[in-house]
Each structure stands twice: as structure tokens, then as C-alpha cells.
Scaffold this motif. Structure first.
Motif, PDB file in Angstrom:
ATOM      1  N   ILE B 248       0.837  -1.202   0.000  1.00  0.00           N
ATOM      2  CA  ILE B 248       0.000   0.000   0.000  1.00  0.00           C
ATOM      3  C   ILE B 248       0.875   1.257   0.000  1.00  0.00           C
ATOM      4  O   ILE B 248       0.553   2.259  -0.638  1.00  0.00           O
ATOM      5  N   TYR B 249       2.035   1.141   0.640  1.00  0.00           N
ATOM      6  CA  TYR B 249       2.961   2.282   0.648  1.00  0.00           C
ATOM      7  C   TYR B 249       3.508   2.537  -0.759  1.00  0.00           C
ATOM      8  O   TYR B 249       3.594   3.682  -1.211  1.00  0.00           O
ATOM      9  N   SER B 250       3.863   1.474  -1.447  1.00  0.00           N
ATOM     10  CA  SER B 250       4.439   1.656  -2.789  1.00  0.00           C
ATOM     11  C   SER B 250       3.424   2.335  -3.711  1.00  0.00           C
ATOM     12  O   SER B 250       3.804   3.089  -4.603  1.00  0.00           O
ATOM     13  N   LEU B 251       2.118   2.116  -3.448  1.00  0.00           N
ATOM     14  CA  LEU B 251       1.094   2.733  -4.293  1.00  0.00           C
ATOM     15  C   LEU B 251       0.895   4.215  -3.969  1.00  0.00           C
ATOM     16  O   LEU B 251       0.819   5.044  -4.868  1.00  0.00           O
ATOM     17  N   VAL B 252       0.832   4.554  -2.685  1.00  0.00           N
ATOM     18  CA  VAL B 252       0.649   5.978  -2.358  1.00  0.00           C
ATOM     19  C   VAL B 252       1.889   6.785  -2.746  1.00  0.00           C
ATOM     20  O   VAL B 252       1.801   7.945  -3.135  1.00  0.00           O
ATOM     21  N   ALA B 253       3.060   6.128  -2.661  1.00  0.00           N
ATOM     22  CA  ALA B 253       4.299   6.830  -3.022  1.00  0.00           C
ATOM     23  C   ALA B 253       4.467   6.876  -4.537  1.00  0.00           C
ATOM     24  O   ALA B 253       5.283   7.624  -5.046  1.00  0.00           O
ATOM     25  N   ASP B 254       3.687   6.086  -5.240  1.00  0.00           N
ATOM     26  CA  ASP B 254       3.872   5.835  -6.666  1.00  0.00           C
ATOM     27  C   ASP B 254       5.319   5.453  -6.973  1.00  0.00           C
ATOM     28  O   ASP B 254       5.925   5.935  -7.929  1.00  0.00           O
ATOM     29  N   VAL B 255       5.830   4.573  -6.135  1.00  0.00           N
ATOM     30  CA  VAL B 255       7.156   4.009  -6.356  1.00  0.00           C
ATOM     31  C   VAL B 255       6.915   2.698  -7.097  1.00  0.00           C
ATOM     32  O   VAL B 255       6.119   1.872  -6.661  1.00  0.00           O
ATOM     33  N   ARG B 256       7.561   2.537  -8.241  1.00  0.00           N
ATOM     34  CA  ARG B 256       7.220   1.401  -9.098  1.00  0.00           C
ATOM     35  C   ARG B 256       8.318   0.351  -9.178  1.00  0.00           C
ATOM     36  O   ARG B 256       8.235  -0.598  -9.940  1.00  0.00           O
ATOM     37  N   ASN B 257       9.396   0.568  -8.444  1.00  0.00           N
ATOM     38  CA  ASN B 257      10.475  -0.418  -8.396  1.00  0.00           C
ATOM     39  C   ASN B 257      10.708  -0.746  -6.930  1.00  0.00           C
ATOM     40  O   ASN B 257      10.720   0.158  -6.094  1.00  0.00           O
ATOM     41  N   LEU B 293      -0.976  -8.776  -8.250  1.00  0.00           N
ATOM     42  CA  LEU B 293      -1.295  -7.357  -8.021  1.00  0.00           C
ATOM     43  C   LEU B 293      -0.310  -6.461  -8.757  1.00  0.00           C
ATOM     44  O   LEU B 293      -0.668  -5.440  -9.329  1.00  0.00           O
ATOM     45  N   MET B 294       0.965  -6.872  -8.743  1.00  0.00           N
ATOM     46  CA  MET B 294       1.974  -6.088  -9.449  1.00  0.00           C
ATOM     47  C   MET B 294       1.704  -6.120 -10.949  1.00  0.00           C
ATOM     48  O   MET B 294       1.796  -5.104 -11.629  1.00  0.00           O
ATOM     49  N   ALA B 295       1.377  -7.313 -11.443  1.00  0.00           N
ATOM     50  CA  ALA B 295       1.108  -7.441 -12.880  1.00  0.00           C
ATOM     51  C   ALA B 295      -0.044  -6.531 -13.274  1.00  0.00           C
ATOM     52  O   ALA B 295      -0.003  -5.868 -14.313  1.00  0.00           O
ATOM     53  N   ASP B 296      -1.064  -6.472 -12.400  1.00  0.00           N
ATOM     54  CA  ASP B 296      -2.246  -5.663 -12.715  1.00  0.00           C
ATOM     55  C   ASP B 296      -1.962  -4.165 -12.614  1.00  0.00           C
ATOM     56  O   ASP B 296      -2.788  -3.350 -13.021  1.00  0.00           O
ATOM     57  N   ARG B 297      -0.818  -3.814 -12.074  1.00  0.00           N
ATOM     58  CA  ARG B 297      -0.456  -2.393 -11.997  1.00  0.00           C
ATOM     59  C   ARG B 297      -0.043  -1.872 -13.381  1.00  0.00           C
ATOM     60  O   ARG B 297      -0.021  -0.670 -13.617  1.00  0.00           O
ATOM     61  N   HIS B 298       0.312  -2.783 -14.267  1.00  0.00           N
ATOM     62  CA  HIS B 298       0.624  -2.444 -15.668  1.00  0.00           C
ATOM     63  C   HIS B 298       1.586  -1.287 -15.823  1.00  0.00           C
ATOM     64  O   HIS B 298       1.275  -0.291 -16.468  1.00  0.00           O
ATOM     65  N   THR B 299       2.753  -1.407 -15.257  1.00  0.00           N
ATOM     66  CA  THR B 299       3.734  -0.332 -15.440  1.00  0.00           C
ATOM     67  C   THR B 299       4.585  -0.587 -16.681  1.00  0.00           C
ATOM     68  O   THR B 299       5.325   0.278 -17.105  1.00  0.00           O
ATOM     69  N   VAL B 300       4.519  -1.764 -17.204  1.00  0.00           N
ATOM     70  CA  VAL B 300       5.264  -2.243 -18.381  1.00  0.00           C
ATOM     71  C   VAL B 300       6.781  -2.255 -18.165  1.00  0.00           C
ATOM     72  O   VAL B 300       7.417  -3.286 -18.249  1.00  0.00           O
ATOM     73  N   VAL B 301       7.356  -1.080 -17.902  1.00  0.00           N
ATOM     74  CA  VAL B 301       8.818  -1.043 -17.836  1.00  0.00           C
ATOM     75  C   VAL B 301       9.352  -1.002 -16.410  1.00  0.00           C
ATOM     76  O   VAL B 301      10.558  -0.904 -16.210  1.00  0.00           O
ATOM     77  N   HIS B 302       8.465  -1.088 -15.401  1.00  0.00           N
ATOM     78  CA  HIS B 302       8.972  -1.013 -14.022  1.00  0.00           C
ATOM     79  C   HIS B 302       8.714  -2.338 -13.298  1.00  0.00           C
ATOM     80  O   HIS B 302       9.031  -3.374 -13.806  1.00  0.00           O
ATOM     81  N   ASN B 303       8.141  -2.218 -12.093  1.00  0.00           N
ATOM     82  CA  ASN B 303       7.832  -3.412 -11.301  1.00  0.00           C
ATOM     83  C   ASN B 303       9.039  -4.329 -11.156  1.00  0.00           C
ATOM     84  O   ASN B 303       8.940  -5.549 -11.306  1.00  0.00           O
ATOM     85  N   ARG B 304      10.189  -3.734 -10.866  1.00  0.00           N
ATOM     86  CA  ARG B 304      11.392  -4.546 -10.660  1.00  0.00           C
ATOM     87  C   ARG B 304      11.435  -5.087  -9.246  1.00  0.00           C
ATOM     88  O   ARG B 304      11.307  -4.340  -8.282  1.00  0.00           O
ATOM     89  N   GLN B 391      25.054  -2.149  -2.731  1.00  0.00           N
ATOM     90  CA  GLN B 391      23.594  -2.058  -2.592  1.00  0.00           C
ATOM     91  C   GLN B 391      22.955  -1.512  -3.867  1.00  0.00           C
ATOM     92  O   GLN B 391      21.906  -0.882  -3.832  1.00  0.00           O
ATOM     93  N   TYR B 392      23.591  -1.781  -4.998  1.00  0.00           N
ATOM     94  CA  TYR B 392      23.019  -1.298  -6.260  1.00  0.00           C
ATOM     95  C   TYR B 392      21.755  -2.087  -6.601  1.00  0.00           C
ATOM     96  O   TYR B 392      21.601  -3.241  -6.201  1.00  0.00           O
ATOM     97  N   VAL B 393      20.864  -1.424  -7.291  1.00  0.00           N
ATOM     98  CA  VAL B 393      19.700  -2.128  -7.833  1.00  0.00           C
ATOM     99  C   VAL B 393      19.456  -1.666  -9.265  1.00  0.00           C
ATOM    100  O   VAL B 393      19.580  -0.487  -9.565  1.00  0.00           O
ATOM    101  N   PRO B 394      19.135  -2.614 -10.149  1.00  0.00           N
ATOM    102  CA  PRO B 394      18.667  -2.193 -11.466  1.00  0.00           C
ATOM    103  C   PRO B 394      17.196  -1.807 -11.348  1.00  0.00           C
ATOM    104  O   PRO B 394      16.459  -2.425 -10.586  1.00  0.00           O
ATOM    105  N   TYR B 395      16.790  -0.778 -12.044  1.00  0.00           N
ATOM    106  CA  TYR B 395      15.367  -0.431 -12.055  1.00  0.00           C
ATOM    107  C   TYR B 395      14.928  -0.218 -13.497  1.00  0.00           C
ATOM    108  O   TYR B 395      15.765  -0.146 -14.408  1.00  0.00           O
ATOM    109  N   GLY B 396      13.619  -0.116 -13.667  1.00  0.00           N
ATOM    110  CA  GLY B 396      13.072   0.176 -14.988  1.00  0.00           C
ATOM    111  C   GLY B 396      13.629  -0.750 -16.048  1.00  0.00           C
ATOM    112  O   GLY B 396      13.623  -1.967 -15.909  1.00  0.00           O
ATOM    113  N   CYS B 397      14.156  -0.146 -17.099  1.00  0.00           N
ATOM    114  CA  CYS B 397      14.670  -0.937 -18.215  1.00  0.00           C
ATOM    115  C   CYS B 397      16.072  -1.456 -17.958  1.00  0.00           C
ATOM    116  O   CYS B 397      16.614  -2.193 -18.784  1.00  0.00           O
TER     117      CYS B 397
END
Lengths: 305, 748
Positions: B248-257, B293-304, B391-397
Motif C-alpha cells: 500500500i505504501y508503494s502505491l501511495v508513493a507511486d514508487v514502481r520499483n 497485483l503487481m502485474a495488474d499495476r501495468h507499469t510495463v517497464v517497471h515493477n522490478r 547495494q546497487y539495484v537495477p530499475y526500470g529498463c
């Protein structure tokens, strides 16, 4: 002049010519003339032209450079006559579309080693290395021996794929530099061997015996063509090899495929086997079951992919 | 007539106006109160966690909701469509028109464009990178934030409130007014989060009362309701509570990764499995449900989702979660989440084995990231300590940042092939006929290859310099406009400093520039050098003419260009040119930190479908590519141009320096039989590639002919997944030119 070999292909990431990830160097020229040969362009000991009309762009560059008249411009459409061609090869240099190609290049050991070394790390991790195939490597004996020696001194595992036709002396010389022999076993009785391959198999069998007794590591490879050389007698003989030579690394069954058929046309020849299809799964299964039965489930016998 | 249309959007706009001159953090907090929970949609009966969000047309977000919709945004096109298609009374209609008018100049992207320097306005005339020719375009978004979910789940909402209050009193005693507003706004935002939880709890209470709900579902719903209430009152204690709060936090923050999920959920999972609160089967069910739930968020290039890798404090527990995560990816056959496995020599081998199982099934996930190469590369590239880099993370593409410490949104794209094309045409774009870049003389003026190369470099540098300044400006305006409260409170140092992430709060503020057509450009330069300057097969005039008429009538010459050496074949000449192109653009971009206040500024060689989209507006090129065809993808060879086998390809793609960019994607396409019949050799192959310096692999597994058949009979091939570039897709849902590009890629 430095020693040169006539090479018709170098294939990286070969997975079916010995253990692990390998680079296979194909030498051109073979003393045999097997009716099922899937590399017909490997038979001749000379460079030759190959022509794939489906790639031709009808640019007529070949017509301009050809002095023999083998290439013709027929109303804007290019035509090539193999019988007139005198293998000058200028046409292949001119062909931008890749329709005309020279099969067979003379190469020095050094430049081949350079190519082989590019994948050394892959060989080391996978237990792979170099495979010299053909044609027949032993038919270019001096070159093959040198290539094996230099490869080994570079820490590269070596295999030779051979039809077994050469002198014992030659085999004796390559044994110390060859990690594995892929030794073909094509037909059992001498008569059918002669008719399928053009040569009888006496010398081949005695060479196999010689290699085995001299401690060579050998994988016996048996091309099987349905209705041609898959007789009961032959299958029984393959099975009995496992018993006769228990220290073999393996006996691989290589089911016929007809992917080489079109290659004959591209070098101006007609395929020898026209009415045999690529082996179906059921036949492969049947062969393996029969071999298991005859050999008492000997684990040496396996299907090559 | 529908009186409810766009009510929240109108209310949002009113609130914004009311607080227009308030402190930006307060203004944002008040706007968030309108935005949430209003834009949440009801749970579906099958959901085990609450949290589904709808398409919002006016709002605030760090990420993007369209080409220029970020920060304060108003999606004019969609709203106009509603105005056209719905029955709306004249009063409401006028209100909506007024709202559109208001946001025209007040949306964050507009403010950024307004602040452009004269130079930026001149050389970046358009934002429409997908629909117009251009060398460089700006992007409007603050994407790729990876917040400290570990902290959120450790402290819970009450703990966060406590920490913020304590910081607030510190600054209060120091008399720091600006910071006090920031903390007040954070507290309001946390109340928005609490309200959202309660909103869902109430909604579920009503659902349970309803007659249509089955008993077993009622049990799940009650548990969900209880959890929603509990997490507002105390820190999460169970796995399920932790996941609910995270989601729920990731949604209010609109953080997609989502960063290193196995780290922040691993201990919760282990504890519940040990105490018997959860069975393995139930745990799997919960993760599967989250995946849906993540799939249904349909961010296409995020959701890492990142699993595995070095520097995980709870490696064993994290590994356990990671295995269930891979299993979830095998169960939930969707294009998201984009599961990514970090690995290193010495990691539990069952993770890689399971990963290859999933990949072999054609899932395209997880994507593989080699820590042994990436950590030292990132340390050097970003100028960080080893411990930060680990502590690197790949995000998006496929861009890299350090979790909750750094930011690196790509705020621009550059088409290197277009830069070359415009250079060959003396500053004019051959597609539009307009002046687009520096005029440095016609092609015939470059009497040596070196002169052409220099002119190309100047062209690229000109645009890179502008893009770096644009990024800096974008951050500046974005930081003036809002504090991005939900992101800031979980980004290192923001709380200590009392500042929003882009208002001076973040530790490492970096930027990135997406480069496209790298290989196409290098291969074109190779062909020009070979055919025009070295062999002199073609004159400059001939080459230009042939390209300008798109090879029409010059098929032989096109083949000569196709036959020139190509990157991806372990060929010194072609790979050498790629390295020249790579080193030049990467180093020059990286040097821009000296001309801006950014902590880092680097290229990313990622790919969405930009190679195809921008290819549509790029003329015929000297690598033999026709006008409008796709350019190469990421760090890959041009499709189908790798002809020397997989080892040659891999040898080529380990050549470009990984220490001078912020991420590059490597796409590979294997046959199913390779994974099935030659699994051991395949493992050796990948192992060797990674040992040789392979940083990354995105692997598509398909059968020969499968893609061709899918184009003919799409209805039968919905199950075929492919990696496009930085994202995965159902093959049948891609546009035809993207499908063709993927089809042309060599299948090993």
C-alpha cells in the motif's frame, strides 16, 4: 612456404563433436564417397565454387569478370553453368549478395589457432576444445598433425573425427596429441561398406583395433540411415563393439538427416540419396531399443543429438 | 448526465489553488489528502492484499503518467476525450475547461520547459520523441526511486511518526521554519496512508457483510481487514502484515520499483515459517497473489523485484524468499513483475538453477545481474564506496542506482545514428528536411575518416552538454514544486536534513541519458570507413545518394554495406568501432558532472522499444539498414547481424567498458531445445560469459518458427513471452515492426 590446410568451415560453439563446448575445424577432401554424406562440399580436395540462386540479385557483376562464359545474363536473369566453370573464382569476390561463394580456403595453422583461442575460456569451463573434422583430417596428415601439436601446446583439448582411412604410422603419430578420437563405423560387412562408401572396411577395422590397443580414447560414431545400413547384422555388430572394446568412451548413434541435400545442388551435383527422409523419432527409438537388447543394456551406446 | 465525473480531479485542483502559495511540502500533503484514498479501487475477491489503483487524470507523482505527466500533472488529452464522449452539463463542463486551462502553465513539465535556456529551446524543440525525428529529446519524470522498505517495515507507521516528530523537535529548537513545514507535511502524508488503510478496512467490512461472499473468502477478507487496522497501530510483525504495508505504501508513493525484496521480506518469511504462522504453501500463495497485483499495476517497464546478490545481511532467509519469488514468476504468467536475480561466485547454486528453469520455460525472468562485475563497475562509474555500490539495484529498463541513497532518472534520449545522419547532411535532418544539428560542412568536405569522426563527435557532444544541463534544471524545478513526501521520508538523509529529495535532501543526485542506435551508428561508421575511405568502392556522393533514396535500385550496394564488418562477431575492426562510439559518448557524458551540480551523469544503454520507435524516423543508414527499420537494441548487435555463433557474440558484448555507464542491457535469444537438451553446456556458456566480464543477461527462450507462427495466428500464441529490451511482453501484443525486429534477432 608455411604448411597450409584446405579448410571449408570453422564452427564455434559446436556441441556435438566431442565433449563440452568446442570449435570444429572442417578440412576439405575425403577419400570416401558416402552416399549419405551431409557435407558433399567437403569431398573434393580442391576449392570449388558454390552457387545459391535464391540469394542472387541479378546484378551481373559475375558476368563481367568471368572469362569462361559460365555466367550468363539471360534477359536480365543470371544463369550459371557449372560444367563450363574453370574455378577462377573472380565471380565469388564480386558477388555482394553471397550467392556465389568459394568453398575451401587455404589457411595456416597459426591463423586457425588464433580463431580457436578466442573461445579458450569456454573450453576450459566445459571440458571442450578443438575438433578437427572433415572431409577427412587424416587425408591432410601433416597439417592435422601440426594443428594438433600447436593446439596441445596451447593447452587446448583435441579431438579428431576420422573415417579411419589412413596408415597405422599416421595414427601412431597423432595419438600423443589427440585427446579423443571420434571414429566412424559405417557398415559391417566389407561388401556393403564398399558400396555405401566406396571403400572396404578392412583397414578401418584394423586401425580401430590399433588405436584401441595403443590406449587412444575413442568414441565410435555410427551414422545410421533407415533402410540403408540399419540391418540387424550391423546393429548386432555395433552392440558387440561395446563388448569387444569396453574401454571405449562411447558409441554414438547418429541418425541420418537430409539437411545436406540442397548443398549438392549448390556445387553443381545431384544428391545421391534422394528418397530418404530425416530419421523420425520412432525409428531412432527403435534403433536404441534394439541396440540395448543386443548389447545387454550397455551404457556405452547412446543417441547423438 | 454524469455529475460525478472528474470530481476528485476538480477537488485536487481546488486544493492546489488554495495552497498555491503555501510551503510546497504542505501544498503537496494537502493535495495527497485529496488524491488518496480517492484514487484507490476496491479489492477483488481473489486479492489477499488490499491495494489497487486507478488511472488518475490530475494529481501528483514523481513518476510518469504519460509523455509529460509527472510532478503536478493534468492529462489533458484523456480529459478532453471524456469531455467529448460523456454527457456533461454546461456548468461542470465549464469547470473542467477551467481546470484544463489552469494546469496548462501550472503543471510541472510546463514549468520546466518554461525555464529552459535559449539554447535548450533551440536544440530541444520537441518533447515528442516517439512521433518525430530528432537527435535528442527531454523526458519528464523522476523515475526509478528505490526507497528504504526495510526501514518502513522495521519501524512501521507508528515508528515513522515517532522518528519524524523527534526530528521535528530538533529542528524546532534550532528555529528552522522550512524544515518544520517539511516534517509537518510528512506527518500529514502518513495520515493519508493511515486513512487509506482504514478506507480499505471499512470497505472490506462491508464486503464481508454482503451475501455474495463465500466462507473461505470471508476468512481471508477478515484477516486482510484486521491486518489493515493493525499496521496503522503498530509495526508489522508477520509476513502478511509486512507485505500489506509494503504494497500500500508503494502505491501511495507511486514508487514502481521495489528493490531488494528478499532482504526486507526474508526475515518475516523465515520467522512465520518457523513459528508455524505460515506454511510454505500459504507463503507461496501470498507471494503469487502479490505478483498478480503487481502485474495488474501495468507499469510495463517497471515493477522490478530484486533478489539474490552480495551484501545481504540475512542471506539464508533472503535466499528462501528468493526461491519462492522465482516460483511465483513461474506460476504467474504475466509480463510483470520484472524479477531480477543478482548473483555472485559462491552464492547458493540452487538459486541460479531455479532461475534457469524459469528462463528455460520461456518466462524471460529472472534477468541475471553479475555482482562480481557490477559492484566494482558501479563503484568506479558512480565514484562510490564498495559498501554503497554493493547495494546497487537495477530499475526500470536496466539503469543502476544505489537503493535509497541515489537517484538517476533518465531525463533524455539521444539517437546516435541520427546524430551521424545529420552530420553527413551538414546539420540537416534528411527525414524532415529541417535543420536539426550543427552544420560542420558537407560529407564531401570530410576528406579523411578522422574528419568525419570528429564532426560526429562534435555533434554528439553538443547535444549531450545540453541534455546534462536540462537534467539539472529538471531536478531543480521538480524540487521547487514538491517534496515527493512518501519517497523523501524513506530516502537516506532527507529526514536528517529536513528536506525533500530534490530540494537538497538526497545524498547522491545523479542523472542519466538514454542512448539509442549505438551499434547501428558504429556499424555505419565501419561501413563508411571501409567502403568510402579505405577501399574507395563508393564515393561520398554515391553513398549519400544511395542512402537518400533508401537503396532504391542499389541493392548490390546495400549488400556491400551489409557485408562490411559488424559488431557482435568478435571482429576486431567492427567491435573496435563500437568501442570508439561507446567510449566517446560514455566518457563525454560522464564528464558533464564537472559542468553541472550533479553527483553523476552517465549514459544508459537500455532499451524499451525506442530502437524501433526512433528507427521509424531515422533514414537509411550505411550499415545497410533501410529507412524506418529498427535500430539495434541496447548493447546488442543489429538484429541478425551476429553470424559467428554465440561465443563470438558473447566475446563481443563483454568488450565495452562497464565502468563508465549506468547500465546496459544484453538481450539473447535461445531455442527451447538449447535449454532442454544442452542444459549443461548452456550453463557452462553463461558461466564463462560472466567470468569474462558479462555484466547482465536478458534471455528469451522460444522455439524456432514459434514467433513466425505467432504473427500468423496470434490467438494461439498468447503464451509466448519475449524480452523486447528493458521490458518483457507477450509477443502477440507487440506492434508489427517490433515483432519483426525480434524475429530477426539471431536464435541460438
Amino acid at each position: 612456404m608455411k604448411l597450409q590446410g584446405l579448410i571449408f568451415d570453422i564452427q564455434r560453439f559446436s556441441l556435438h563433436d566431442g565433449p563440452g563446448i568446442r570449435t570444429t575445424v572442417f578440412l576439405k577432401g575425403c577419400p570416401m564417397d558416402c552416399i549419405w554424406c551431409h557435407n558433399p562440399e567437403s569431398k573434393s580436395f580442391k576449392p570449388q565454387i558454390s552457387y545459391n540462386s535464391s540469394l542472387c540479385g541479378n546484378c551481373m557483376s559475375c558476368v563481367k569478370v568471368c572469362s569462361t562464359g559460365a555466367h550468363k545474363d539471360v534477359n536480365g536473369k543470371h544463369e550459371f553453368d557449372f560444367s563450363t566453370c574453370q574455378s577462377h573464382f573472380e565471380c565469388a569476390d564480386e558477388c555482394a549478395f553471397g550467392a556465389l561463394k568459394i568453398i575451401g580456403r587455404y589457411m595456416e595453422v597459426e591463423s586457425i589457432i588464433e580463431e580457436i583461442l578466442k573461445d579458450k575460456a569456454y573450453y576450459e569451463n566445459s571440458g571442450g576444445g578443438l575438433t578437427i573434422s572433415g572431409g577427412e583430417p587424416m587425408a591432410q596428415f601433416d597439417f592435422t598433425l601440426e594443428l594438433l601439436k600447436v593446439s596441445q601446446s596451447n593447452g587446448i583439448n583435441t579431438c579428431i573425427e576420422t573415417c579411419g582411412v589412413t596408415s597405422k604410422r599416421n595414427f601412431e603419430k597423432v595419438i600423443p596429441f589427440t585427446d579423443t578420437f571420434l571414429f566412424d563405423y559405417k557398415a559391417t560387412d566389407s561388401y556393403s561398406h564398399q558400396s555405401f562408401t566406396g571403400l572396404d572396411n578392412k583397414r578401418i577395422l584394423s586401425n580401430l583395433d590399433f588405436l584401441y590397443k595403443n590406449g587412444a580414447k575413442i568414441i565410435v560414431r555410427c551414422p545410421l540411415v533407415r533402410g540403408i545400413n540399419d540391418s540387424e547384422e550391423h546393429l548386432r555388430a555395433i552392440s558387440s563393439l561395446a563388448e569387444k572394446y569396453p574401454e571405449l568412451i562411447g558409441i554414438e548413434i547418429m541418425p541420418y538427416h537430409n539437411l545436406g541435400r540442397n548443398k549438392s545442388h549448390s556445387i553443381g551435383e545431384s544428391p545421391l540419396l534422394t528418397n530418404v527422409d530425416t530419421t523420425d523419432e520412432e525409428t531412432k527409438h527403435k534403433w536404441i531399443e534394439t541396440l540395448k537388447l543386443y548389447s545387454g543394456n550397455n551404457s556405452l551406446i547412446r543417441l547423438s543429438q | 448526465m454524469n455529475g460525478n465525473i472528474l470530481q476528485t480531479e476538480l477537488k485536487f485542483t481546488e486544493t492546489y489553488k488554495r495552497y498555491r502559495n503555501a510551503h510546497p511540502a504542505i501544498r503537496e500533503a494537502m493535495c495527497l489528502k485529496v488524491q488518496y484514498p480517492a484514487f484507490f479501487t476496491p479489492v477483488k475477491p481473489s486479492d489477499l492484499f488490499a491495494g489497487r489503483i486507478k488511472n488518475t487524470l490530475v494529481g501528483i507523482t514523481p513518476d510518469e503518467w504519460g509523455l509529460t505527466s509527472f510532478g503536478y500533472y493534468c492529462r489533458e488529452e484523456e480529459i478532453c476525450k471524456i469531455l467529448r464522449t460523456s454527457e456533461i452539463g454546461p456548468i461542470l463542463s465549464q469547470k473542467i475547461e477551467e481546470m484544463l486551462e489552469f494546469w496548462k502553465e501550472e503543471n510541472t513539465s510546463a514549468k520546466i520547459r518554461k525555464a529552459y535556456t535559449k539554447e535548450m529551446k533551440m536544440w530541444l524543440p520537441s518533447d515528442n520523441w516517439m512521433g518525430e525525428p530528432g537527435i535528442a529529446f527531454p523526458l519528464y519524470r523522476l523515475t526509478g526511486g528505490n526507497i528504504d522498505f526495510d526501514k518502513l517495515l522495521t519501524l512501521g507507521i507508528p515508528g515513522m511518526i515517532e522518528e519524524i516528530e523527534s526530528k521535528r523537535s530538533e529542528k524546532l529548537s534550532e528555529g528552522k521554519v522550512d524544515e518544520i513545514h517539511f516534517y509537518d507535511a510528512l506527518l500529514i502524508a502518513l495520515n493519508v496512508l493511515i486513512d487509506t488503510c482504514r478506507h480499505y478496512a471499512e470497505e472490506i467490512r462491508v464486503m464481508i457483510k454482503g451475501n455474495n461472499t463465500e466462507e473461505s473468502q470471508k476468512r481471508e477478507l477478515s484477516e486482510m481487514r484486521d491486518i489493515l487496522e493493525v499496521i496503522t497501530l503498530s509495526r508489522p510483525k508477520t509476513f502478511r502484515e509486512a507485505v500489506q504495508l509494503f504494497w500500500i505504501y508503494s502505491l501511495v508513493a507511486d514508487v514502481r520499483n521495489y528493490g531488494r525484496m528478499d532482504v526486507y521480506l526474508g526475515d518475516f518469511l523465515a520467522k512465520d515459517l518457523e513459528s508455524g504462522v505460515l506454511t510454505e504453501i500459504k507463503a507461496q500463495m501470498l507471494i503469487d497473489n502479490l505478483w498478480q497485483l503487481m502485474a495488474d499495476r501495468h507499469t510495463v517497464v517497471h515493477n522490478r523485484v530484486i533478489i539474490g546478490g552480495k551484501a545481504r545481511v540475512n542471506e539464508k532467509n533472503a535466499d528462501h524468499f528468493a526461491l519462492l519469488a522465482i516460483e511465483a514468476t513461474r506460476h504467474i504468467k504475466e509480463i510483470e513483475p520484472q524479477l531480477s536475480l543478482r548473483f555472485y561466485k559462491g552464492m547458493d547454486p540452487t538459486l541460479m538453477a531455479k532461475a534457469l528453469d524459469a528462463i528455460g520455460e520461456g518466462r524471460t525472468f529472472p534477468m541475471l545481474y553479475n555482482d562480481d562485475v557490477n559492484i566494482p563497475s558501479i563503484q568506479k562509474a558512480f565514484d562510490l564506496s564498495y559498501s554503497d555500490a554493493s547495494q546497487y539495484v537495477p530499475y526500470g529498463c536496466g539503469e543502476y542506482i544505489v537503493e535509497h541513497k541515489s537517484f538517476g532518472t533518465p531525463s533524455g534520449v539521444i539517437n546516435l545514428l541520427k546524430a551521424l545522419e545529420v552530420t553527413l547532411h551538414n546539420g540537416v535532418d534528411p527525414v524532415s528536411g529541417k535543420k536539426m544539428g550543427l552544420s560542420q560542412g558537407s560529407f564531401t568536405h570530410f576528406n579523411t575518416f578522422e574528419k568525419l569522426w570528429q564532426a560526429y563527435c562534435c555533434q554528439v557532444e553538443h547535444f549531450v552538454g545540453i541534455m546534462a544541463k536540462q537534467e539539472e534544471l529538471e531536478y531543480k524545478i521538480a524540487g521547487q514544486e514538491a517534496s515527493y513526501l512518501f519517497m523523501s521520508m524513506l530516502y537516506d538523509e532527507c529526514l536528517d536534513r529536513g528536506k525533500g529529495i530534490f530540494s537538497g535532501g538526497i545524498k547522491y543526485l545523479g542523472g542519466t541519458l538514454e542512448t539509442y542506435g549505438n551499434t547501428s551508428c558504429a556499424d555505419s561508421l565501419t561501413a563508411i570507413k571501409d567502403l568510402v575511405y579505405d577501399k574507395k568502392t563508393l564515393t561520398q556522393e554515391q553513398l549519400l545518394k544511395i542512402l537518400d533514396i533508401n537503396f532504391e535500385g542499389y541493392e548490390k550496394e546495400r549488400h556491400l554495406m551489409l557485408n562490411a564488418p559488424k559488431y557482435g562477431n568478435d571482429d576486431e575492426c567492427a567491435d573496435g568501432m563500437l568501442l570508439n562510439v561507446h567510449n566517446h559518448v560514455a566518457n563525454y557524458t560522464r564528464d558533464q558532472v564537472n559542468k553541472t551540480g550533479l553527483h553523476s551523469y552517465m549514459i544508459v544503454i537500455i532499451n524499451n522499444s525506442a530502437n524501433t520507435l526512433m528507427g521509424r524516423y531515422t533514414a537509411a543508414s550505411a550499415d545497410g539498414r533501410r529507412y524506418g527499420e529498427s535500430m539495434n537494441n541496447g548493447n546488442s548487435p543489429s538484429s541478425g547481424m551476429d553470424r559467428k555463433g554465440i561465443t563470438a557474440l558473447l566475446n563481443s558484448i563483454v568488450k565495452p567498458d562497464t565502468k563508465i555507464h549506468a547500465g546496459a542491457v544484453q538481450n539473447m535469444k535461445f531455442s527451447r531445445s538449447m535449454f532442454k537438451s544442452n542444459r549443461k553446456e548452456l550453463e557452462y556458456l553463461l558461466e564463462t560469459y560472466f567470468e569474462k566480464g558479462g555484466a547482465q543477461a536478458m534471455i528469451t527462450v522460444v522455439d524456432r518458427n514459434e514467433l513466425e507462427n505467432a504473427m500468423k495466428e496470434p490467438e494461439k500464441y498468447g503464451h509466448v513471452f519475449v524480452r523486447v529490451g528493458g521490458f518483457s511482453a507477450r509477443f502477440v501484443e507487440l506492434s508489427e515492426d517490433i515483432q519483426r525486429d525480434i524475429l530477426r534477432r539471431t536464435l541460438y
